[in-house]
Every structure is written in structure tokens, then in C-alpha cells.
Design a protein around this motif. Structure first.
Motif, PDB file in Angstrom:
ATOM      1  N   VAL A   1       0.802  -1.229   0.000  1.00 34.80           N
ATOM      2  CA  VAL A   1       0.000   0.000   0.000  1.00 34.80           C
ATOM      3  C   VAL A   1       0.834   1.277   0.000  1.00 34.80           C
ATOM      4  CG1 VAL A   1      -1.860  -1.201   1.205  1.00 34.80           C
ATOM      5  CG2 VAL A   1      -0.193   0.111   2.537  1.00 34.80           C
TER       6      VAL A   1
ATOM      7  N   ILE B   1      -5.633  -6.656  -6.011  1.00 34.11           N
ATOM      8  CA  ILE B   1      -6.667  -5.699  -5.625  1.00 34.11           C
ATOM      9  C   ILE B   1      -6.227  -4.311  -6.066  1.00 34.11           C
ATOM     10  CG2 ILE B   1      -7.805  -4.560  -3.675  1.00 34.11           C
ATOM     11  CD1 ILE B   1      -7.637  -7.152  -2.133  1.00 34.11           C
TER      12      ILE B   1
ATOM     13  N   ILE C   1      -5.287  -0.858  -5.771  1.00 35.91           N
ATOM     14  CA  ILE C   1      -4.960  -0.097  -4.580  1.00 35.91           C
ATOM     15  C   ILE C   1      -5.106   1.396  -4.864  1.00 35.91           C
ATOM     16  CG2 ILE C   1      -3.228   0.410  -2.824  1.00 35.91           C
ATOM     17  CD1 ILE C   1      -4.201  -2.444  -2.732  1.00 35.91           C
ATOM     18  N   ASN C   2      -6.024   2.024  -4.103  1.00 37.62           N
ATOM     19  CA  ASN C   2      -6.176   3.478  -4.170  1.00 37.62           C
ATOM     20  C   ASN C   2      -6.245   4.024  -2.748  1.00 37.62           C
ATOM     21  OD1 ASN C   2      -8.863   3.038  -3.256  1.00 37.62           O
ATOM     22  ND2 ASN C   2      -9.520   2.683  -5.382  1.00 37.62           N
TER      23      ASN C   2
ATOM     24  N   THR D   1      -8.670   4.686  -0.751  1.00 38.24           N
ATOM     25  CA  THR D   1      -9.606   4.017   0.163  1.00 38.24           C
ATOM     26  C   THR D   1      -9.229   2.564   0.410  1.00 38.24           C
ATOM     27  OG1 THR D   1     -11.417   5.448  -0.570  1.00 38.24           O
ATOM     28  CG2 THR D   1     -12.022   3.397   0.545  1.00 38.24           C
ATOM     29  N   SER D   2      -8.968   1.816  -0.674  1.00 40.44           N
ATOM     30  CA  SER D   2      -8.675   0.386  -0.524  1.00 40.44           C
ATOM     31  C   SER D   2      -7.379   0.154   0.257  1.00 40.44           C
ATOM     32  CB  SER D   2      -8.600  -0.294  -1.895  1.00 40.44           C
ATOM     33  OG  SER D   2      -7.556   0.250  -2.680  1.00 40.44           O
ATOM     34  N   ALA D   3      -6.448   1.101   0.200  1.00 42.80           N
ATOM     35  CA  ALA D   3      -5.198   0.961   0.952  1.00 42.80           C
ATOM     36  C   ALA D   3      -5.477   0.900   2.455  1.00 42.80           C
ATOM     37  CB  ALA D   3      -4.260   2.131   0.646  1.00 42.80           C
ATOM     38  N   TYR D   4      -6.404   1.740   2.925  1.00 44.27           N
ATOM     39  CA  TYR D   4      -6.725   1.736   4.358  1.00 44.27           C
ATOM     40  C   TYR D   4      -7.506   0.491   4.756  1.00 44.27           C
ATOM     41  CZ  TYR D   4      -5.093   6.542   4.232  1.00 44.27           C
ATOM     42  OH  TYR D   4      -4.314   7.657   4.066  1.00 44.27           O
ATOM     43  N   TRP D   5      -8.383   0.021   3.868  1.00 48.35           N
ATOM     44  CA  TRP D   5      -9.085  -1.231   4.144  1.00 48.35           C
ATOM     45  C   TRP D   5      -8.102  -2.392   4.259  1.00 48.35           C
ATOM     46  CZ3 TRP D   5     -13.646  -2.010   6.041  1.00 48.35           C
ATOM     47  CH2 TRP D   5     -14.692  -1.118   5.801  1.00 48.35           C
ATOM     48  N   LEU D   6      -7.111  -2.414   3.357  1.00 51.64           N
ATOM     49  CA  LEU D   6      -6.139  -3.504   3.370  1.00 51.64           C
ATOM     50  C   LEU D   6      -5.293  -3.459   4.633  1.00 51.64           C
ATOM     51  CD1 LEU D   6      -5.366  -5.888   1.595  1.00 51.64           C
ATOM     52  CD2 LEU D   6      -3.641  -4.455   0.495  1.00 51.64           C
TER      53      LEU D   6
ATOM     54  N   SER E   1      -7.369  -4.714   7.511  1.00 52.10           N
ATOM     55  CA  SER E   1      -7.749  -6.127   7.439  1.00 52.10           C
ATOM     56  C   SER E   1      -6.873  -7.005   8.330  1.00 52.10           C
ATOM     57  CB  SER E   1      -7.679  -6.624   5.984  1.00 52.10           C
ATOM     58  OG  SER E   1      -6.333  -6.625   5.514  1.00 52.10           O
TER      59      SER E   1
END
Length: 457
Positions: free
Chosen positions: A58, A183, A185-186, A188-193, A196
Motif C-alpha cells: 500500500v 486488488i 490499490i487506491n 480508500t482500498s489501501a486503508y481497508w487492506l 484487514s
């Protein structure tokens, strides 16, 4: 206060008692409780590998979202390792003083909460502090997890179970890399990852609720009745077996000063552990953190495919490496794998200007053997120290090894850019050569140096 080594304790038991004790240990059952403790320790190593792998996936997106400087990228990449160093060094000693169980439980409260909180960490300072906390908790588990597992499981299974911890670390690390690859990675998705990582941490925490204190630690503290009850209730031992274990624990000192890690009779084992562990992980972390740059510098074609092949070799080597750790003995396995690894990186240094095919042969062998060799990093440390020093010793070795891994991770990219792949592979081969020489001189055979008390848990 003098520290009894495990070998010395075994001698005091006398030849007359050695055979019955060893025979009883070989028949000790594997219980559901053993499997539970093993699963929670496995989960901790999976969480560590995942946490260290996910930040690399990320960082490019975070760099854009947070407008990170090169310094902040480096700090975020190293934050968990910094926390691991302090957690291992400081809390390993605490585990010898207050017991294993409390740290074994509460460190994963910290890890689960800090992992989830990363979702809201939109400044580099906050994210750095959270990942420092995650590393601190994981550092505690590096000291306490293998220590408690080694003191609970039957001695006949200790090598393979402790060795499996590294395999689970690799699975977590590779999974984080795969998710980061497939996945999108942007911001938002970076923080979700990142967040997790709280999922496996929470599962580990739930499984750890209700796990008792180490009976070895309790017995060494004079709490023999509590130790015997745990052996009967959780470990499936008979009254006679638990009583024998209590008697064997009577010669164990209740506590030891930290300086006794370096006392005569123990110092050689401690310094061997430092060099052995550090020499293994320094090139390991450096090479696999900067794998794409190494492949590019060596001008190896099809880098994405080669990277996948190397990751598969990493997983396969870790699984297959469990067998020789259990069967060959700790000393010959360590010396043999160090020698092979030294030759592989030496060959890559000499062949740095050769074709991709010629370079990939020693690189694949190195990756496969290194994955197998790294399984012993969870086995040897717990066996090098007596009960009174085990938490402190394991924590010290893990902490110093993280310093070595941080040094390697910092130096390798500089070395690649200034001196090229050949010289870079060369100096890492020298690190492995040092590990080989020290292992030949100092490596003890610990698979059979078990006390009567150890043989009963």
C-alpha cells in the motif's frame, strides 16, 4: 545466582532415571489443548507476516494520498520492525518475571486494536505510531509465543511445531503481496487492506482467552500444585507423570538476572544465537523486500513470472524444510544450510553478468533452501536457554535479529545502486559465510539436551 543449563540438569537426573523419563515423554499424548496453543501461535506468525507484507503493497498509494517524502516512506516501511525490536527485547524479560500467559493474551489486544485503527490513520505520524504499536505487540509474541509453545507441547513434536511458525509467517507475507497485486490499490482500498490485519489478530485473541500459565514457569516459581493441575487438566498427563515433572523442576532456579544470558556456560549459546539468527535474516529480509529491484539490476527477463516462481519456491521450501529440522538434528541442519546458501549467493556474485537462466538456478536454490533453513529460527532460540532465561533469551535473539534485518534492508538498495548486483550478492554471501563459521565453532545439538522436566511437557 547460577543458571543450570538444560544439559547440566539432565546430567543431575542421573543415568538411572534417564531412560524411564525419555520413554514416558515419547508416549505423551497430543491433546486438543496442544492443537489450540499451536493454532494461536501459528496465527500470531501469520499476522506478523501479513503486517510486514501489507505495508509494501500500500505504500505507493499512501505516498500519493499523504504526499509522503522519502523519509516518511522509509519510516513507515520500517515502523513495525522498530516496534518488533523493542517489544522483543523489553517484553521477553517481562515474561520471565511475571509469567508468559498475561503477555500472550494482552499483546494481541494491542495488535487487534492498532490494526483496526489504521483505517482512520490519514496522517503519516499517526500511521507510524500505530504500526510501531503493532510491531511492539508482535515483538512480545516473538519472545513469548515460541517460549510458551515449547513449554506446553510434547518434546517429540517440539521441532516440527516450532519450525512451522516460519511457514505460517511466509503464508501471511505472501498473501499480503498477492492481495496487493490483484486488488486495485487506491486511497480508500489501501486503508481497508491495512485494517484487514485486525481480522486474524482478533481470531488469535479469541482463541487465547482461557489459556493457562506455563507449568514450567509455575514450577520454577515454587507453585508446584498449580503446575501439576495444569499438566493433568490441559496436557493429559497422569498423576505420576506430573509428579515426576514437578520433581525435575525443583532444580530449576525461580528467576535469573538478565546478565546471566552472558554468564559462563550460557554466553556461548547466547552469542551463537545472535550470530546464527542475524546472519539468516539479514539477507532474507533485504533480498525479498527488494526482489523487483534485484531482478531488474540482474537484467533477468520476465521479472513478474520469475517473482511468482520465487515466491512459490519460498512457500515450498518452508514446508519441506520441516522434515530435516526434525530428523537431521539442529547442528548439522544449520551448518549444512548455511554452507549451501553461502555457495548460492557466491555463485550469483560471480555470475552477475551471465544470462537470466544461469542466474535463476542459484537464485531458486537459494530461495528454496533459505525458506527451509528459516524454519529453525523458531526452534533453536527456545532450546538454547533454560526455563528461567527462556523468555529473556528468545526476546534478545529476536530483537538483535531485527536490527540485522533493518541494516540489510537499508544497505542493500544503496549497494545495488552504487556497486551493482554482483558486489551486493558478494557481501551478503560473506554474511552467510560468517554464519557458517560460527555454526561450525559454536552450534550445540539441542534436540536431545532436554531436562526430565522438559520431557514431561
Amino acid at each position: 545466582m547460577a543458571v543450570h543449563t538444560e544439559a547440566a540438569d539432565a546430567r543431575t537426573a542421573g543415568d538411572r532415571d534417564a531412560a524411564p523419563v525419555r520413554g514416558a515423554a515419547s508416549k505423551e499424548p497430543l491433546t486438543g489443548f496442544h492443537i489450540r496453543v499451536t493454532a494461536t501461535t501459528f496465527g500470531a506468525n501469520f499476522s506478523d507476516g501479513y503486517a510486514l507484507g501489507v505495508i509494501g503493497a500500500v505504500l505507493p498509494a499512501l505516498g500519493t494520498d499523504m504526499h509522503l517524502s522519502g523519509v516518511w516512506e522509509g519510516l513507515l516501511g520500517a515502523s513495525a520492525l522498530i516496534g518488533l525490536f523493542f517489544g522483543s527485547i523489553l517484553l521477553g524479560r517481562v515474561a520471565d518475571v511475571i509469567g508468559r500467559q498475561k503477555l500472550y493474551l494482552y499483546n494481541f489486544v494491542l495488535i487487534a486494536v492498532a490494526s483496526a485503527a489504521q483505517f482512520w490513520a490519514h496522517s503519516p505520524l499517526v500511521l507510524f505510531l500505530l504500526r510501531l504499536a503493532i510491531g511492539f505487540g508482535l515483538g512480545a509474541d516473538y519472545a513469548v509465543g515460541p517460549t510458551l509453545l515449547s513449554e506446553f507441547v510434547p518434546s517429540r513434536l517440539r521441532g516440527v511445531l516450532l519450525g512451522s511458525l516460519t511457514v505460517l509467517w511466509t503464508v501471511g507475507y505472501v498473501l499480503a503481496n498477492v492481495l496487493g497485486t490483484y486488488i486495485p490499490i487506491n486511497g480508500t482500498s489501501a486503508y481497508w487492506l491495512l485494517a484487514s490485519g485486525a481480522v486474524p489478530a482478533l481470531l488469535v485473541l479469541l482463541l487465547r482467552i482461557g489459556i493457562p500459565e506455563s507449568p514450567s514457569w509455575l514450577a520454577a516459581r515454587g507453585r508446584a500444585a498449580e503446575a501439576a493441575k495444569i499438566r493433568r487438566t490441559y496436557l493429559g498427563q497422569s498423576e505420576a507423570t506430573a509428579a515426576d515433572a514437578q520433581a525435575a523442576a525443583a532444580d530449576q532456579p525461580p528467576a535469573a538476572r538478565y546478565r546471566e544470558l552472558f554468564a559462563p556456560g550460557q554466553a556461548t549459546k547466547t552469542w551463537f544465537g545472535v550470530v546464527f539468527y542475524s546472519a539468516q535474516v539479514l539477507p532474507y529480509f533485504a533480498i525479498y523486500t527488494f526482489m523487483p529491484q534485484i531482478l531488474a539490476t540482474l537484467q533477468i527477463s520476465g521479472a513478474d513470472t520469475q517473482n511468482l516462481v520465487l515466491n512459490l519456491a519460498l512457500l515450498l521450501g518452508g514446508v519441506i524444510g520441516l522434515w530435516p529440522v526434525q530428523r537431521l538434528g539442529r547442528r548439522p541442519f544449520t551448518i549444512g544450510t548455511f554452507a549451501i546458501l553461502t555457495l548460492c549467493l557466491g555463485a550469483m556474485a560471480v555470475l552477475s553478468g551471465a544470462s537470466s537462466g544461469a542466474l535463476m538456478v542459484p537464485f531458486l536454490i537459494y530461495t528454496f533452501v533459505m525458506a527451509g533453513a528459516s524454519t529453525i529460527t523458531q526452534v533453536y532460540p527456545a532450546e538454547l536457554f533454560p526455563t528461567a532465561l527462556r523468555g529473556s533469551g528468545v526476546g534478545f535473539l529476536n530483537g538483535t535479529s531485527r536490527v540485522a534485518s533493518a541494516i540489510g534492508t537499508f544497505v542493500l538498495p544503496v549497494s545495488l545502486s552504487h556497486f551493482g548486483a554482483g558486489w551486493s550478492m558478494g557481501w551478503m554471501a560473506l554474511v552467510l559465510l560468517l554464519g557458517t563459521v560460527v555454526s561450525v565453532a559454536w552450534a550445540p545439538e539441542t534436540s536431545d539436551t532436554l531436562t526430565a522436566e522438559d520431557l514431561h511437557h
